[in-house]
Design a protein around this motif. Structure first.
Motif, short mmCIF file in Angstrom:
data_model
loop_
_atom_site.label_atom_id
_atom_site.label_comp_id
_atom_site.label_asym_id
_atom_site.label_seq_id
_atom_site.Cartn_x
_atom_site.Cartn_y
_atom_site.Cartn_z
N UNK A 47 0.84 -1.20 0.00
CA UNK A 47 0.00 0.00 0.00
C UNK A 47 0.87 1.25 0.00
N UNK A 48 1.93 1.25 0.82
CA UNK A 48 2.84 2.39 0.86
C UNK A 48 3.50 2.59 -0.50
N UNK A 49 3.93 1.49 -1.11
CA UNK A 49 4.58 1.59 -2.42
C UNK A 49 3.65 2.18 -3.46
N UNK A 50 2.39 1.74 -3.47
CA UNK A 50 1.41 2.27 -4.43
C UNK A 50 1.21 3.76 -4.21
N UNK A 51 1.10 4.18 -2.94
CA UNK A 51 0.88 5.60 -2.65
C UNK A 51 2.06 6.44 -3.14
N UNK A 52 3.27 5.98 -2.88
CA UNK A 52 4.45 6.75 -3.30
C UNK A 52 4.58 6.78 -4.82
N UNK A 53 4.25 5.68 -5.49
CA UNK A 53 4.33 5.67 -6.95
C UNK A 53 3.33 6.64 -7.55
N UNK A 54 2.09 6.61 -7.05
CA UNK A 54 1.07 7.52 -7.58
C UNK A 54 1.47 8.97 -7.33
N UNK A 55 1.97 9.25 -6.11
CA UNK A 55 2.39 10.62 -5.79
C UNK A 55 3.55 11.06 -6.69
N UNK A 56 4.52 10.17 -6.90
CA UNK A 56 5.67 10.53 -7.74
C UNK A 56 5.28 10.75 -9.19
N UNK A 57 4.44 9.85 -9.71
CA UNK A 57 4.00 10.00 -11.11
C UNK A 57 3.21 11.30 -11.28
N UNK A 58 2.33 11.61 -10.31
CA UNK A 58 1.53 12.83 -10.39
C UNK A 58 2.43 14.07 -10.40
N UNK A 59 3.50 14.04 -9.60
CA UNK A 59 4.44 15.17 -9.57
C UNK A 59 5.18 15.30 -10.90
N UNK A 60 5.66 14.17 -11.40
CA UNK A 60 6.43 14.20 -12.64
C UNK A 60 5.56 14.67 -13.81
N UNK A 61 4.35 14.12 -13.89
CA UNK A 61 3.47 14.47 -15.01
C UNK A 61 3.02 15.92 -14.95
N UNK A 62 2.68 16.39 -13.74
CA UNK A 62 2.14 17.75 -13.60
C UNK A 62 3.23 18.79 -13.41
N UNK A 63 4.37 18.38 -12.90
CA UNK A 63 5.43 19.33 -12.56
C UNK A 63 5.13 20.13 -11.33
N UNK A 64 4.05 19.79 -10.61
CA UNK A 64 3.64 20.51 -9.41
C UNK A 64 3.91 19.65 -8.18
N UNK A 65 4.88 20.06 -7.31
CA UNK A 65 5.18 19.24 -6.12
C UNK A 65 4.02 19.16 -5.13
N UNK A 66 3.06 20.10 -5.27
CA UNK A 66 1.90 20.05 -4.36
C UNK A 66 1.08 18.80 -4.58
N UNK A 67 1.22 18.20 -5.77
CA UNK A 67 0.47 16.95 -6.04
C UNK A 67 0.87 15.84 -5.07
N UNK A 68 2.13 15.87 -4.59
CA UNK A 68 2.57 14.84 -3.64
C UNK A 68 1.72 14.90 -2.38
N UNK A 69 1.56 16.13 -1.83
CA UNK A 69 0.76 16.28 -0.62
C UNK A 69 -0.69 15.92 -0.89
N UNK A 70 -1.20 16.29 -2.06
CA UNK A 70 -2.59 16.00 -2.38
C UNK A 70 -2.85 14.49 -2.44
N UNK A 71 -1.86 13.75 -2.92
CA UNK A 71 -2.01 12.29 -2.99
C UNK A 71 -1.83 11.67 -1.61
N UNK A 72 -0.79 12.08 -0.90
CA UNK A 72 -0.49 11.45 0.39
C UNK A 72 -1.56 11.72 1.44
N UNK A 73 -2.24 12.87 1.33
CA UNK A 73 -3.25 13.16 2.35
C UNK A 73 -4.45 12.23 2.24
#
Length: 611
Positions: free
Chosen positions: A233-259
């Protein structure tokens, strides 16, 4: 004391009280920074602990907890962070309590261990010495009712001992010169002389203590259900957060996913389900000492049962009264007179005879001139009649007398003979009866998926076979000492193994089994403390109920985790696309948590079909 033992719990509660006080005063904004600082300190402390666990080759929910604390604090939801902190620190306190609770087993056994002995000096006078001072070859005297301090050879011609604490057999055992007896047995009504054959540290009772210590030390730690999905579950969360950041270029996506990836379905839902299952078990008078017990029972493949006190009631009962053929005494008169003679005797058979007479509404008549001969019986005057109760010869039966010379009793039955006014009058039949619910419990376990059921008993094979046939058990291991029972459980390949037993003699095997269940209504404290679950009523039905509850609890826990994680993954994907702001995501995650917890509470209720 509790505050010093669990400082993080106390600190969390204190910080929460400060924050609530500020809210009540309308100054809630002043509580944000101290509460945030506190939860981050806890996160750092958890990170240090996680690193140490990784170094030891262990993993669990620590990374998820840290992410939950940091992400909720980052979006300003410091109250949610504080709740996660309270769950973490409180969970550690409960685990510590369970560990300390397990140590009571050894304390209980050590308190019961024989501590002194009466050693016969060269002058012939018995002197009280510590049991540890007894040497091989010493002559000892064991007084009536005392515990045999060391293993030894009997020197007395006649005697009687109770070995229920060692073998589980409730019937008294007659011993004579040359017989071997074990420490932990309780002497009967007459003083017994014996010669020590082992020192206290090597005797049977101390062996029981050592076996419990060894079994508890070797038992594998229970794996929490949530740990199995923590890493993926942790791995899936980090992958989704990382991909969202890379695709969007917005680091705020990491917090939006992790929350929305907070592990409350793991941290709360599964424990709530297990606590609910434990509460439901308590309602049927079964105390379960941890959620991990239910997790193991849900996968149960083998069930092992002690005989005496577990499959049977554990104490002899009168099952029939047999007056002598063509004799002048009816069954009720025979029983009443025998009860009158036995009413003040300490013999194990006396109580059941008196209870049987009272149960039939018979008056237990006054007695006088009571003389008890150890190993033979009791003689007394009852309402002017000379009554003798005990062995056949003691009761006055002639060798060729009908009904007395050749009783062919079923295994597990015992005859107590009665003589009245110098003539043989008949006999009373006693037995340790099978529990009425035992066969149904065995059948229910088999029907629920248990592949193998066996009996482990210290009693003889013939008696064990009678009981096993009555309850539907094919695999019988008879004549076992505590060490043999431990070996039988450890050697079983179809695991997990549940052992059900009572008494001190079952403490080692209860500790060695994957799950030990003690009949605790009248069982020894050592057995209850060694067990993972204790049935508090005198009924075996609790075993089947416990296994059923365990299976439903684990099923509900898995469902609640699945619901929580499934919804969280969906929210993470949506948040990764930028459609959910962090504050909204935190609110949605609370709904996910609430859904998972409410589902987990279903473990409190029995399925409709089983009601």
């Amino acid at each position: 004391m509790a505050v010093r033992a669990y400082p993080w719990v106390a600190a969390t509660l204190a910080v929460a009280m400060v924050g609530l006080a500020l809210l009540a005063l309308g100054r809630g904004e002043y509580g944000r920074w101290p509460l945030t600082a506190f939860v981050l300190v806890v996160a750092v402390n958890q990170l240090v602990g996680m690193i140490r666990e990784f170094a030891a080759g262990e993993y669990g929910l620590d990374i998820l907890a840290i992410l939950a604390i940091v992400s909720t604090a980052a979006v300003g939801d410091y109250w949610a962070s504080l709740i996660v902190v309270l769950m973490i620190t409180g969970g550690e306190a409960l685990e510590d309590f369970a560990s300390h609770r397990a140590n009571r087993t050894l304390t209980s056994l050590l308190e019961r261990a024989p501590s002194r002995a009466h050693r016969v000096a060269a002058s012939g006078v018995a002197q009280i010495v510590a049991a540890s001072d007894v040497a091989v070859g010493d002559e000892l005297v064991v007084l009536p009712g005392e515990i045999v301090p060391v293993d030894g050879t009997v020197l007395s011609n006649n005697g009687s001992i109770d070995e229920a604490s060692l073998t589980g057999e409730p019937m008294p055992v007659s011993v004579g010169a040359g017989d071997q007896i074990m420490s932990g047995a309780v002497n009967g009504a007459a003083a017994l002389r014996l010669r020590a054959t082992r020192v206290a540290a090597e005797s049977q009772y101390q062996r029981i203590v050592d076996l419990v210590r060894e079994a508890q030390a070797s038992k594998a730690p229970m794996v929490r259900l949530a740990n199995k999905v923590a890493v993926p579950f942790t791995a899936v969360a980090l992958v989704i957060a990382g991909v969202a950041w890379v695709v969007s270029g917005d680091p705020a996506r990491i917090a939006q996913v992790l929350v929305v990836a907070t592990p409350c379905p793991l941290l709360i839902a599964a424990p709530v389900a297990f606590l609910a299952g434990m509460s439901r078990a308590a309602r049927v008078q079964v105390v379960v000492k941890g959620g991990g017990v239910l997790e193991i029972l849900a996968r149960l493949r083998t069930a092992a049962f002690d005989k005496t006190g577990t499959l049977t009631h554990g104490h002899p009962q009168v099952v029939a009264v047999h007056p002598q053929d063509d004799g002048p005494h009816c069954a009720d008169e025979l029983l009443a007179l025998a009860a009158g003679a036995e009413q003040f005797s300490g013999h194990v058979m006396a109580g059941p005879i008196v209870a049987a007479a009272q149960g039939r509404g018979l008056a237990v008549r006054a007695s006088s001139g009571v003389v008890e001969q150890a190993g033979h019986g009791v003689a007394a005057q009852v309402s002017g009649r000379a009554v003798r109760v005990g062995r056949r010869a003691f009761a006055g039966a002639a060798d060729g007398e009908a009904g007395a010379s050749s009783l062919h009793l079923p295994a597990g039955r015992l005859a107590v003979h009665v003589g009245i006014d110098g003539k043989y009058a008949g006999w009373i039949e006693l037995a340790d009866e099978v529990r009425a619910e035992a066969a149904g419990v065995i059948a229910e376990l088999r029907g629920g998926g248990v592949e193998h059921v066996m009996m482990l008993t210290g009693d003889g094979a013939a008696t064990a076979r009678v009981i096993a046939d009555a309850v539907g058990i094919d695999d019988i291991r008879a004549g076992l000492l505590p060490a043999d029972k431990v070996d039988a459980v450890r050697g079983e390949s179809r695991r997990p193994v549940m052992m059900v037993g009572d008494g001190i003699n079952d403490a080692p095997v209860l500790a060695a089994a994957d799950v030990g269940v003690a009949m605790g209504a009248a069982g020894a404290t050592a057995a209850s403390d060694s067990a993972d679950a204790v049935i508090m009523v005198d009924s075996l039905a609790g075993v089947a109920r416990l296994v059923t509850i365990a299976r439903q609890t684990v099923r509900v826990a898995k469902q609640s985790i699945g619901i929580g994680i499934g919804l969280s993954v969906v929210l993470m994907l949506v948040a990764g696309a930028g459609a959910i702001p962090a504050v909204v995501g935190a609110a949605l995650q609370e709904l996910v948590d609430l859904t998972s917890i409410l589902w987990a509470l279903r473990a409190l209720r029995a399925p409709r079909a089983s009601r």
